[in-house]
Design an enzyme around this catalytic site. Structure first.
Site, mmCIF file in Angstrom:
data_model
loop_
_atom_site.group_PDB
_atom_site.id
_atom_site.type_symbol
_atom_site.label_atom_id
_atom_site.label_comp_id
_atom_site.label_asym_id
_atom_site.label_seq_id
_atom_site.Cartn_x
_atom_site.Cartn_y
_atom_site.Cartn_z
ATOM 1 N N ARG A 7 -23.809 -111.673 41.447
ATOM 2 C CA ARG A 7 -23.600 -112.901 40.657
ATOM 3 C C ARG A 7 -22.271 -113.554 41.023
ATOM 4 O O ARG A 7 -21.229 -112.896 41.000
ATOM 5 C CB ARG A 7 -23.669 -112.595 39.157
ATOM 6 N N HIS B 116 -4.241 -108.641 44.061
ATOM 7 C CA HIS B 116 -4.751 -108.527 45.436
ATOM 8 C C HIS B 116 -5.342 -109.877 45.846
ATOM 9 O O HIS B 116 -6.395 -110.279 45.317
ATOM 10 C CB HIS B 116 -5.838 -107.455 45.533
ATOM 11 N N GLY C 290 -15.469 -113.242 41.665
ATOM 12 C CA GLY C 290 -16.864 -113.565 41.340
ATOM 13 C C GLY C 290 -17.279 -112.666 40.191
ATOM 14 O O GLY C 290 -16.442 -112.299 39.371
ATOM 15 N N CYS D 121 -18.507 -111.728 34.863
ATOM 16 C CA CYS D 121 -17.590 -111.848 33.727
ATOM 17 C C CYS D 121 -16.537 -112.933 33.896
ATOM 18 O O CYS D 121 -16.518 -113.894 33.134
ATOM 19 C CB CYS D 121 -16.903 -110.501 33.490
ATOM 20 N N LYS E 126 -10.754 -110.229 23.816
ATOM 21 C CA LYS E 126 -11.574 -110.024 25.018
ATOM 22 C C LYS E 126 -11.433 -111.214 25.965
ATOM 23 O O LYS E 126 -11.183 -111.065 27.162
ATOM 24 C CB LYS E 126 -13.040 -109.832 24.609
HETATM 25 C C1 UDX Z 1 -14.111 -107.605 34.570
HETATM 26 C C2 UDX Z 1 -12.964 -107.063 33.737
HETATM 27 O O1 UDX Z 1 -12.073 -106.340 34.585
HETATM 28 C C3 UDX Z 1 -13.523 -106.111 32.674
HETATM 29 O O2 UDX Z 1 -12.473 -105.629 31.854
HETATM 30 C C4 UDX Z 1 -14.521 -106.893 31.821
HETATM 31 O O3 UDX Z 1 -15.085 -106.071 30.814
HETATM 32 C C5 UDX Z 1 -15.631 -107.438 32.697
HETATM 33 O O4 UDX Z 1 -15.088 -108.255 33.744
HETATM 34 P P1 UDX Z 1 -15.607 -106.856 36.575
HETATM 35 O O5 UDX Z 1 -15.970 -108.319 36.597
HETATM 36 O O6 UDX Z 1 -16.703 -105.848 36.581
HETATM 37 O O7 UDX Z 1 -14.701 -106.531 35.245
HETATM 38 O O8 UDX Z 1 -14.738 -106.604 37.889
HETATM 39 P P2 UDX Z 1 -13.209 -106.589 38.212
HETATM 40 O O9 UDX Z 1 -12.922 -105.284 38.880
HETATM 41 O O10 UDX Z 1 -12.412 -106.969 37.032
HETATM 42 O O11 UDX Z 1 -13.055 -107.748 39.341
HETATM 43 C C6 UDX Z 1 -13.512 -109.052 39.046
HETATM 44 C C7 UDX Z 1 -13.352 -109.916 40.307
HETATM 45 O O12 UDX Z 1 -11.957 -110.109 40.628
HETATM 46 C C8 UDX Z 1 -13.986 -109.323 41.562
HETATM 47 O O13 UDX Z 1 -14.614 -110.393 42.283
HETATM 48 C C9 UDX Z 1 -12.790 -108.820 42.363
HETATM 49 O O14 UDX Z 1 -13.023 -108.877 43.763
HETATM 50 C C10 UDX Z 1 -11.730 -109.829 41.996
HETATM 51 N N1 UDX Z 1 -10.374 -109.306 42.112
HETATM 52 C C11 UDX Z 1 -9.981 -108.306 41.267
HETATM 53 C C12 UDX Z 1 -9.482 -109.876 43.041
HETATM 54 O O15 UDX Z 1 -9.853 -110.781 43.794
HETATM 55 N N2 UDX Z 1 -8.216 -109.425 43.094
HETATM 56 C C13 UDX Z 1 -7.767 -108.422 42.288
HETATM 57 O O16 UDX Z 1 -6.608 -108.056 42.389
HETATM 58 C C14 UDX Z 1 -8.676 -107.839 41.352
#
Ligand code: UDX
Length: 434
Positions: free
Chosen positions: A331, A254, A260, A263, A207
């Protein structure tokens, strides 16, 4: 099969409702009586698309229950999921006090064999810690097994991620526990979801490794975006060109305002702490964290560089407060950091977010919360896109331009085509593009 899920937050509630959808009888437990009260009225304490219907349907069909009575839930269950929070502590390590507290509670109500599953993201070794806590407090002779079954739920896509996961990870010592978990996840087995069966420590580490690597990918492309700005390259095209290599993949490349959420910031810091505690240098994850710090801090720096360091009497519209679309979670959202820095420079902030404004209100006292994107842009000197909500993707730019006092447009999620926005007369800036 009866299961209990301890902790009815982002992870526990989705896990419980989805297992109920599989036909399992589920009791969700939480120590927050008010939350349980609301859940019994099918009121969900956070925004997660589709969750209210899923909860309502399964509760009405008598498969999903909510209670504060942990003892009753545990004694009826064959499998008990621990899905309570593991928030970050000052030194980056995960605070396991909630997990340990629940483990002790479970031990008191261990009347027959049960499988105790850590679903929350927990540092390597927590499974063993839970095992020893339960061993110390349980009734003599009652057997149990420990399983690590980490969640990979993205906020805003959590139900989809549960129902059609890329994989299910099961870490266990005993074959009996593995068999019970496979039976519980049988509906996924039938759609050929890959199952990785391993020991508890490996499952716990998978994880952290997955989230840390995803964070590294994002910070990699964010750093690349800064070089693109210097050399006149387009980071979106760099990402496309890279991502077409099957070994790299297009996802999580991206460039944007920085990551943020609840997680990645937490899990990467905990990853560093786990490595440090075991004397293992982890420079790549460390670099990803500091690159993200720079990326988040840079959003305000770019605005000040274009509009001047003194933003007194300036009005700035911020579109998007949640850390990503389809969630109300703010958060460690880059938008909050940006707003603080712009206010410190004297700017008045108008903000709009489709669902996160209630959560943001107390965190952002001086901000004027608006009805929609157009209201936010009314009389503003600049508009800043911080979260790529779909409803921001096709704004009426001519209407916005007419309603603004000046025409600065900062697109920190690369939502728009620069030529199109500039053609409307805006002074446009984005991430990693000319
Ligand atoms: C993440 C993990 O993807 C998931 O598997 C885990 O269980 C929990 O944490 P989450 O935090 O809900 O999920 O969102 P996620 O869609 O992964 O994006 C996390 C952050 O990365 C966001 O702030 C998003 O804006 C940013 N992000 C994501 C980018 O800046 N660029 C990207 O290409 C993808």
């Amino acid at each position: 099969m009866h299961i209990a899920v301890i902790g009815s937050g982002y992870v526990g509630l989705v896990t419980g409702a989805c297992f109920a959808e599989f036909g399992v009888t589920v009791t969700c437990v939480d120590n927050d009586a008010e939350k349980i009260e609301r859940l019994n009225q099918y009121k969900i304490p956070f925004y997660e698309p589709g969750l209210e219907d899923l909860v309502r349907r399964n509760a009405e069909q008598g498969r999903l229950f909510f209670t504060t009575d942990l003892g009753a839930a545990v004694s009826e269950a064959l499998v008990v999921f621990i899905a309570v929070g593991t928030p970050p502590q000052e030194d980056g390590s995960a605070d396991l006090s909630y997990v340990e507290g629940v483990a002790r509670e479970i031990a008191k109500h261990l009347t027959s064999y049960k499988v105790i599953v850590t679903k929350s993201t927990v540092p390597v070794g927590t499974g063993e810690r839970v095992r020893s806590l339960i061993e110390a407090e349980r009734k003599e002779g009652v057997d149990f097994d420990i399983v690590s079954n980490p969640e990979f739920l993205r906020e805003g896509a959590a139900i989809e991620d549960f129902m059609r996961p890329n994989r299910v990870i099961i870490g266990a010592r005993s074959q009996q526990a593995v068999a019970i978990m496979k039976d519980l996840y049988r509906p996924l087995y039938l759609i050929e979801t890959p199952f990785v069966i391993t020991n508890v420590e490996t499952a716990e580490l998978i994880k952290y490794a997955a989230n840390s690597f995803l964070a590294v990918k994002i910070s990699f492309i964010n750093e690349m975006s800064r070089l693109c700005e210097q050399v006149g390259a387009d980071v979106n095209v760099v990402a496309k060109g890279m991502g077409l290599d099957g070994r790299i993949g297009a996802k999580f490349l991206h460039a944007g305002a920085g990551f943020g959420g609840s997680c990645f910031p937490k899990d990467t810091r905990a990853m560093l702490k786990i490595a440090a505690d075991h004397g293992v240098p982890f420079e790549i994850v460390r670099a990803a964290i500091s690159a993200n710090e720079r990326q988040v801090a840079r959003n305000a720096e770019r605005i000040l560089a274009v509009m001047g360091a003194d933003l007194k009497n300036m009005s700035i519209a911020v579109l998007g407060l949640s850390f990503k679309p389809n969630t109300d979670d703010i958060r460690e959202a880059p938008a909050l950091r940006l707003i603080g820095q712009l206010q410190a420079a004297g700017a008045a902030i108008r903000a709009y977010d489709p669902v996160a404004m209630d959560n943001a209100r107390n965190a952002l006292p001086e901000v004027r919360f608006c009805r929609d994107a157009y209201d936010a842009c009314q009389g503003a000197d600049a508009v800043v896109i911080m979260t790529e909500w779909n409803q921001f993707r096709n704004l009426d730019l001519a209407r916005i331009k007419k309603s603004m006092r000046s025409a600065f447009f900062f697109d920190f999620r690369n939502v728009y085509d620069p030529a199109k926005v500039r053609a409307e007369g805006f002074e446009y800036r984005s991430i990693g593009r000319p």
